[in-house]
Design an enzyme around this catalytic site. Structure first.
Site, short mmCIF file in Angstrom:
data_model
loop_
_atom_site.label_atom_id
_atom_site.label_comp_id
_atom_site.label_asym_id
_atom_site.label_seq_id
_atom_site.Cartn_x
_atom_site.Cartn_y
_atom_site.Cartn_z
N GLU A 74 0.81 -1.22 0.00
CA GLU A 74 0.00 0.00 0.00
C GLU A 74 0.85 1.28 0.00
OE1 GLU A 74 -2.83 -0.44 3.22
OE2 GLU A 74 -3.82 -2.11 2.23
N ASN A 98 2.45 -4.85 -3.33
CA ASN A 98 1.04 -5.20 -3.15
C ASN A 98 0.22 -3.95 -2.87
OD1 ASN A 98 -0.84 -7.46 -2.71
ND2 ASN A 98 -0.90 -6.85 -0.55
N HIS A 111 -10.09 -6.13 -2.67
CA HIS A 111 -11.17 -6.01 -1.68
C HIS A 111 -12.32 -5.32 -2.40
CE1 HIS A 111 -8.80 -7.51 1.60
NE2 HIS A 111 -7.83 -6.65 1.33
N GLU A 130 -5.78 -10.72 -1.86
CA GLU A 130 -6.61 -10.59 -0.65
C GLU A 130 -8.09 -10.56 -1.00
OE1 GLU A 130 -5.29 -7.33 1.87
OE2 GLU A 130 -3.18 -7.74 1.44
N ASP A 180 -11.85 -10.47 -1.42
CA ASP A 180 -13.16 -10.65 -0.78
C ASP A 180 -14.14 -9.71 -1.48
OD1 ASP A 180 -12.43 -8.20 0.48
OD2 ASP A 180 -12.15 -9.12 2.44
C1 XIL Z 1 -6.31 -6.68 7.94
C2 XIL Z 1 -6.64 -7.90 8.80
O1 XIL Z 1 -7.51 -8.73 8.08
C3 XIL Z 1 -7.28 -7.46 10.11
O2 XIL Z 1 -7.44 -8.57 10.98
C4 XIL Z 1 -6.43 -6.38 10.80
O3 XIL Z 1 -7.09 -5.92 11.93
C5 XIL Z 1 -6.14 -5.24 9.83
O4 XIL Z 1 -5.54 -5.74 8.65
N1 XIL Z 1 -4.90 -4.79 3.41
C6 XIL Z 1 -3.89 -5.60 3.86
C7 XIL Z 1 -4.15 -6.55 4.98
O5 XIL Z 1 -2.81 -5.64 3.25
O6 XIL Z 1 -3.00 -6.77 5.77
C8 XIL Z 1 -5.29 -6.09 5.84
O7 XIL Z 1 -5.58 -7.10 6.80
C9 XIL Z 1 -6.51 -5.78 4.99
C10 XIL Z 1 -6.21 -4.67 4.01
#
Ligand code: XIL
Length: 333
Positions: free
Chosen positions: A147, A188, A224, A253, A255
């Site tokens: 990020e 990422n 996401h 990641e 979802d």
């Molecule tokens: C999130 C986790 O799922 C949570 O449990 C935690 O509280 C915060 O982080 N981007 C990312 C991940 O790269 O590491 C994050 O994970 C979600 C967003």
């Protein structure tokens, strides 16, 4: 006789289960893995451990390898949780995506208050070298930087950027590569699922890094997503834009959240959205794998982070497969 029979039955069942798992499906489609985020807190739940074992070929530590868990105070390393995840992966034959070495979030205060470039360079070097060396040969992908972009494509403000400038990015990759030359090193980010300045900023930075000979091997697109988002049908196009750099990509990641309460209609649309994303990875040759950000809606990060939204994963709160699971299966059939 009974032990032999049990053994035969177990192998038979085992291979049946493995043959129709998401991981087996995606491998048949020529990819490397179908993965999931987990950690000791979820692996402790028998239903989760068994789904992770049966369905997935790769695990990503959801939190246990982040800086606040691994080095909460300077030079005081703690691998209790990440070691559990790694030994689960080893004993269950899963590969591991290491997540994440350098990130502005879940970063302890003692790091964010550093102002000296010499000190920060030394701290960053020790952190990366210690983590990558500990799991050398065991972690096949590392998210080295996470990020680093703003939505307008410029680099995000962080202690790293303020104190070291853009140079912290190539530096981090070089240090990670020195510690484990076989690990594939990723940059990422999120919101790379639609065209715009952030996607272009990523492509431009990666092109610069490649030109400078920096050991960067892959781009992770977090994905996401939100049910019904109009950009999802174009996901394949964004993957193609990312691989135009010459690097591989991974969906890291995934979802797909929805407004709650859950309705049948939203679950049906979610099925289509999951199918589109997985199909996009399937069709883009250099997309190597897909990771979903958790097993069950019961433990997803979504409700805490996006109030009023939830139900983003493939299994519901009772560990039952949702329509979204069928969507993924259909994309890989
Ligand atoms: C999130 C986790 O799922 C949570 O449990 C935690 O509280 C915060 O982080 N981007 C990312 C991940 O790269 O590491 C994050 O994970 C979600 C967003």
């Amino acid at each position: 006789m009974a032990p032999l029979l049990n053994f035969l039955l177990a192998s038979l069942l085992g291979s049946t289960i493995a043959a129709c798992s998401l991981d087996a499906h995606i491998k048949k489609a020529g990819k490397e893995y179908f993965g999931v985020a987990t950690d000791p807190n979820t692996l402790n739940i028998p239903e989760i451990a068994s789904i992770v074992d049966q369905e997935f070929g790769s695990v990503t530590p959801e939190n246990s390898m982040k800086w606040d868990s691994t080095e909460p105070s300077q030079n005081n390393f703690n691998f209790a949780k990440s070691d559990i995840l790694v030994s689960f992966a080893q004993s269950h034959n899963k590969t591991i995506r290491g997540h994440t070495l350098i990130w502005h979030s879940q970063l302890p205060n003692w790091v964010t208050t550093i102002t000296s470039p010499t000190v920060l360079r030394a701290v960053l070097t020790t952190h990366i070298t210690t983590l990558v060396t500990r799991y050398k040969g065991l972690i096949h992908h590392w998210d080295v930087v996470n990020e680093v972009f703003n939505e307008d494509g410029s680099l995000r403000d962080s202690v790293f950027l303020r104190v070291l400038g853009e140079e912290y990015i190539p530096l981090s990759f070089r240090i990670a590569h020195a510690a484990d030359p076989d690990a594939r090193l990723y940059i990422n980010d999120y919101n790379l699922d639609f065209s715009g300045p952030k996607l272009e900023g990523m492509v431009a930075l990666v092109n610069r890094l490649v030109q400078q000979g920096v050991p960067v091997h892959g781009i992770g697109t977090q994905a996401h997503l939100v049910v019904g988002n109009g950009a999802i049908p174009y996901f394949r196009g964004t993957l193609e834009r990312l691989v135009s750099t010459g690097l591989e990509v991974a969906v890291t990641e995934l979802d797909v959240r929805m407004a709650v309460p859950v309705t049948e209609e939203r679950l049906r649309r979610q099925r289509e959205d999951y199918a589109l994303v997985v199909k996009a990875c399937r069709e883009v040759q250099r997309c190597v794998g897909v990771t979903v950000w958790g097993v069950s809606d019961k433990h997803s990060w979504v409700p805490n982070t996006f109030p009023g939204q939830g139900a983003a994963l493939l299994w519901d709160e009772e560990y039952k497969k949702k329509l979204a699971y069928e969507g993924v299966e259909s994309a890989l059939a």
